[in-house]
Every structure is written in structure tokens, then in C-alpha cells.
Design an enzyme around this catalytic site. Sequence first.
Site, short mmCIF file in Angstrom:
data_model
loop_
_atom_site.label_atom_id
_atom_site.label_comp_id
_atom_site.label_asym_id
_atom_site.label_seq_id
_atom_site.Cartn_x
_atom_site.Cartn_y
_atom_site.Cartn_z
N VAL A 38 48.90 40.77 48.21
CA VAL A 38 50.06 40.57 47.32
C VAL A 38 49.96 41.36 46.02
O VAL A 38 50.93 41.40 45.26
CB VAL A 38 50.29 39.06 47.01
CG1 VAL A 38 50.71 38.31 48.26
CG2 VAL A 38 49.08 38.43 46.34
N TYR B 190 41.72 33.37 34.22
CA TYR B 190 42.37 32.42 35.14
C TYR B 190 43.35 31.53 34.39
O TYR B 190 44.51 31.36 34.80
CB TYR B 190 41.30 31.58 35.84
CG TYR B 190 41.84 30.66 36.90
CD1 TYR B 190 42.21 31.15 38.15
CD2 TYR B 190 41.99 29.30 36.66
CE1 TYR B 190 42.70 30.31 39.13
CE2 TYR B 190 42.48 28.45 37.63
CZ TYR B 190 42.84 28.95 38.87
OH TYR B 190 43.34 28.12 39.85
N SER C 195 46.40 33.36 33.27
CA SER C 195 47.29 33.68 34.39
C SER C 195 48.11 32.45 34.80
O SER C 195 49.30 32.55 35.10
CB SER C 195 46.51 34.23 35.60
OG SER C 195 45.80 33.21 36.29
P1 NAI Z 1 41.47 29.46 48.84
O1 NAI Z 1 40.52 30.50 48.39
O2 NAI Z 1 41.04 28.47 49.84
O3 NAI Z 1 42.82 30.15 49.35
C1 NAI Z 1 43.42 31.24 48.69
C2 NAI Z 1 43.99 32.18 49.72
O4 NAI Z 1 44.67 33.23 49.02
C3 NAI Z 1 42.92 32.85 50.58
O5 NAI Z 1 43.23 32.74 51.96
C4 NAI Z 1 42.92 34.29 50.14
O6 NAI Z 1 42.59 35.21 51.18
C5 NAI Z 1 44.36 34.45 49.67
N1 NAI Z 1 44.48 35.57 48.73
C6 NAI Z 1 43.73 35.80 47.63
N2 NAI Z 1 44.10 36.96 47.07
C7 NAI Z 1 45.08 37.47 47.86
C8 NAI Z 1 45.82 38.67 47.82
N3 NAI Z 1 45.64 39.60 46.85
N4 NAI Z 1 46.76 38.88 48.77
C9 NAI Z 1 46.94 37.97 49.75
N5 NAI Z 1 46.25 36.84 49.86
C10 NAI Z 1 45.32 36.58 48.91
O7 NAI Z 1 41.91 28.72 47.50
P2 NAI Z 1 42.96 27.55 47.20
O8 NAI Z 1 42.26 26.55 46.38
O9 NAI Z 1 43.67 27.12 48.42
O10 NAI Z 1 43.95 28.34 46.24
C11 NAI Z 1 45.36 28.37 46.41
C12 NAI Z 1 46.01 28.35 45.06
O11 NAI Z 1 45.70 27.11 44.42
C13 NAI Z 1 45.54 29.44 44.10
O12 NAI Z 1 46.67 29.97 43.42
C14 NAI Z 1 44.63 28.71 43.15
O13 NAI Z 1 44.57 29.32 41.88
C15 NAI Z 1 45.33 27.36 43.09
N6 NAI Z 1 44.51 26.27 42.60
C16 NAI Z 1 43.35 25.91 43.23
C17 NAI Z 1 42.57 24.88 42.73
C18 NAI Z 1 41.28 24.50 43.35
O14 NAI Z 1 40.51 23.76 42.71
N7 NAI Z 1 40.97 24.92 44.56
C19 NAI Z 1 42.99 24.11 41.54
C20 NAI Z 1 44.24 24.56 40.97
C21 NAI Z 1 44.96 25.58 41.49
#
Ligand code: NAI
Length: 244
Positions: A63, A156, A159
Site C-alpha cells: 500500500v 507510530y 501517524s
Molecule cells: P499484523 O502485523 O498482524 O497485521 C498487519 C498486516 O498489514 C500484515 O499482514 C502486513 O503484511 C500488512 N501490511 C503491513 N504493511 C503493508 C504494506 N505496506 N502493504 C500491504 N500490507 C501491509 O498487525 P495488526 O495488529 O493486525 O495491525 C493491523 C492494524 O491495527 C495496524 O494499522 C496497526 O497499527 C493497528 N493496531 C494494532 C494494535 C496492536 O496492538 N496489534 C493496536 C492498535 C492498532
Amino acid sequence: MSFTGKVAIVTGAGSGIGAVTAKELAREGAKVVLVDKNEENLQDVANDCGQYGKKPLIIKADVTKDDDVKHIVKETIENFNQLDILINNAGIGNRSTIFDENLMEQFDQVMNTNLRSMVHLTHLAAPYLIKTKGNIVNTSSVCALRLLKGKSLLAYSVSKAGVDHFTRCVALDLAPHGVRVNAVNPGPANTNLIKDKEMWTDCSAFKRLLEPEEIADVILFLASDKARSVTGSTYGCDNGALLI
Ligand code: NAI
């Protein structure tokens, strides 16, 4: 909550919150478009979604790359001829401080992934969401609102603060067109993004990590007609992390 007949793009669908959200949307009848840079993971999520009857569309895309983002919208419309829901969820974690030697490198990477990509995809998807009077849910974080445990997580947090304000700006722009835009602000969750799980467990009033299913429930609510009066909101889902 029925999503029958709806077409939903979920970015970051290969893992964690995005993967579970995509599966829940598929279970509720949506045709899902699974976007991630990690194609191997996407195939597993697609198999899970497929058991609910509708074959998902898999799009391998980074993305942060403009051509990939254009491809996401083009492929979705070519395949389904409509777009109802955009879940802007792809993101990366980061633990930078103002003292880091390579701060600007980290800052650019985090801002491009967590915020710029969201702006770009929303910009390209908006005309199609207007046609269906659809809606958008952005994945933000509690870090947009407060710094937990005295950790600035500079790039972070900035953002995600941007995600919250972007959500409000677009909600206002799209309101006259009947399109809702909201964000969910999760606290620390049990996904691959969190490395130091024990430290983050201590950051909530409930003293536990969120499960991705709990965040997906809030995302589905915001994306559903039950939230028809909700727009421009940043919706907490954090085990009381902001209370302590
Ligand atoms: P995760 O690491 O399990 O999933 C994130 C997914 O996004 C991965 O599959 C990764 O390959 C994909 N991704 C990353 N960069 C990418 C790119 N440039 N293009 C396409 N895909 C990409 O992490 P999670 O926790 O499910 O994260 C999802 C969202 O939740 C994120 O925006 C994160 O900042 C947010 N979040 C997560 C928290 C946590 O404690 N896990 C807390 C608050 C927000």
C-alpha cells in the site's frame, strides 16, 4: 449484522485484525477483497473466507506503492463493479524516539504505510463509495490519543494521530454524499505487530491484550447500518487502556 451483497476491501488482511475482520465480513455475507503485501498469508485467509460461500478476491499489493494502490481499486471494480466498504487497516509498528540516528528513515516508512497509503486509497475509492453510499473504517490506535507507559513511539503515534484527524476531515468531505467515515482506536492487541506482549498486557485496566476478534466486532458495527448515525468518530476498543 448482514453484509449480504456488499463489497468490502480490507487492507492488511493477511494477518491479525485485518484477517479476522475479513473473515467476519465474509461470514456475514460480504464479498471481500483481501489486500496484503504478504500473498502466502492471504491464501490462508481466503480459504477461511471461502467456506462462507463467496470466493474472495486476493490482491497482493504494497500500500506504500502508488501503482499498487491504483491496482487495488481497479481490480475491485473490474471484478465486482461496486464498492461498499473500505477497511483501511494495513499498518506497521515502530518504536522510534527523537534521538534515533535513522529517525527520518523510520518516520517516512511509518507515515507512508500507516497514513499516506490510507489517504491515497481513500482518494481513489471515494467516487465508488459515493455511488453506493458506502462507508470507511480506518484502524487507528490508542497511541493517537495518549502515550502508554511513558513510551512516545514517536513515528507510530504521530501517524495514528494523523489517522484520527484524517478520519474527521474525510467524514466531513463525504457527509453530503451520504458516506460515513470512522476509525477504531484499539489498545494493545494479541497480533504479530506486538513483540513485547508482557509489557503491553500491563498497559490496560483489564490487564490483558485484546483479541483481534474483539476489534473486528467494533469494525463490523461501524461498517454496518446499525451505525448509520455514526460518522467522524474515533471509537475506543482498548480494555480501558486510556483509564490508567
Ligand atoms: P499484523 O502485523 O498482524 O497485521 C498487519 C498486516 O498489514 C500484515 O499482514 C502486513 O503484511 C500488512 N501490511 C503491513 N504493511 C503493508 C504494506 N505496506 N502493504 C500491504 N500490507 C501491509 O498487525 P495488526 O495488529 O493486525 O495491525 C493491523 C492494524 O491495527 C495496524 O494499522 C496497526 O497499527 C493497528 N493496531 C494494532 C494494535 C496492536 O496492538 N496489534 C493496536 C492498535 C492498532
